[in-house]
Design a protein around this motif. Structure first.
Motif, short mmCIF file in Angstrom:
data_model
loop_
_atom_site.label_atom_id
_atom_site.label_comp_id
_atom_site.label_asym_id
_atom_site.label_seq_id
_atom_site.Cartn_x
_atom_site.Cartn_y
_atom_site.Cartn_z
N UNK A 94 -0.32 -4.84 1.03
CA UNK A 94 0.04 -3.48 1.36
C UNK A 94 -1.22 -2.65 1.42
N UNK A 95 -1.26 -1.81 2.45
CA UNK A 95 -2.37 -0.87 2.61
C UNK A 95 -1.78 0.53 2.67
N UNK A 96 -2.40 1.47 1.97
CA UNK A 96 -1.91 2.84 1.97
C UNK A 96 -3.07 3.80 2.10
N UNK A 97 -2.84 4.87 2.85
CA UNK A 97 -3.86 5.91 2.99
C UNK A 97 -3.19 7.25 2.74
N UNK A 98 -3.82 8.05 1.87
CA UNK A 98 -3.29 9.37 1.56
C UNK A 98 -3.91 10.40 2.49
N UNK A 99 -3.04 11.21 3.06
CA UNK A 99 -3.47 12.36 3.84
C UNK A 99 -3.13 13.59 3.00
N UNK A 100 -3.31 14.77 3.53
CA UNK A 100 -3.14 15.97 2.71
C UNK A 100 -1.75 16.05 2.07
N UNK A 101 -0.68 15.81 2.83
CA UNK A 101 0.67 16.01 2.31
C UNK A 101 1.55 14.76 2.39
N UNK A 102 0.99 13.62 2.72
CA UNK A 102 1.81 12.42 2.89
C UNK A 102 0.94 11.16 2.79
N UNK A 103 1.62 10.02 2.71
CA UNK A 103 0.96 8.72 2.72
C UNK A 103 1.40 7.95 3.95
N UNK A 104 0.50 7.20 4.53
CA UNK A 104 0.85 6.23 5.57
C UNK A 104 0.64 4.86 4.94
N UNK A 105 1.66 4.01 5.06
CA UNK A 105 1.67 2.71 4.39
C UNK A 105 1.95 1.62 5.41
N UNK A 106 1.23 0.52 5.27
CA UNK A 106 1.50 -0.66 6.11
C UNK A 106 1.76 -1.84 5.19
#
Length: 139
Positions: free
Chosen positions: A1-13
Motif C-alpha cells: 500500500x502506498x499513501x500520500x497526504x495532501x492538505x485535506x485528504x489522502x490518496x491511497x493505492x
C-alpha cells in the motif's frame, strides 16, 4: 500500500494481493483517522458482498470468486468503542458487464485499487441500534 497526504485528504493505492478492508483499517490506524469518507476504483477478486435483510436483522452474503471491476467503491471510517470500523459498499461488474452490489465484507486486489480518503476532522462514533440490530453512526 502506498499513501500520500495532501492538505485535506489522502490518496491511497493498494497493491496486488492486498486485502481491501484490512488495508483501509491499517491506514486508518496508522494515520489516526477516526472519521472519514472514502471513494475508490480498480479491480477486486474473492469479493464477499452482503445484503442486509432488515426483517431478519442479518446479512445475506455472497462470494464473487473471479476478478471484477469496481464501478463504485465508497464508504466511511468510524469508531465503535475502541475499534476502527470500515463500512464499505461496492458496485462491481464482471467481464460480461453484469453488475452486482452490496456491503463489502472482504476482497483482494488482483492488480490495483485507487482510493481517496477524506477525513472529517472529527471522530465518527457508532452505537448499537436496537431497532435494526446495526451499529449506526451516533449523530
Amino acid at each position: 500500500m502506498t499513501a500520500k497526504k495532501y492538505q485535506h485528504y489522502y490518496v491511497v493505492r493498494l497493491e496486488k494481493n492486498e486485502e481491501i478492508i484490512s488495508s483501509l483499517n491499517k491506514i486508518a490506524e496508522e494515520k489516526k483517522i477516526s472519521g472519514a469518507f472514502f471513494f475508490g476504483l480498480g479491480v477486486g477478486k474473492k469479493l464477499v458482498l452482503g445484503y442486509f435483510d432488515a426483517r431478519k436483522k442479518s446479512y445475506i452474503k455472497k462470494l464473487f470468486e473471479g476478478e471484477y471491476e469496481f464501478v463504485s467503491l465508497s464508504g466511511n471510517i468510524s469508531r465503535f468503542s475502541k475499534e476502527t470500523v470500515i463500512h464499505a459498499h461496492a458496485a462491481i461488474t464482471d467481464k460480461n458487464f453484469n453488475a452486482f452490489g452490496g456491503h463489502l465484507f472482504h476482497g483482494v486486489v488482483p492488480a490495483t485499487l485507487e482510493l481517496i480518503i477524506l477525513p472529517t476532522g472529527e471522530r465518527l462514533n457508532r452505537k448499537k441500534d436496537r431497532k435494526t440490530g446495526l451499529n449506526l453512526l451516533d449523530l
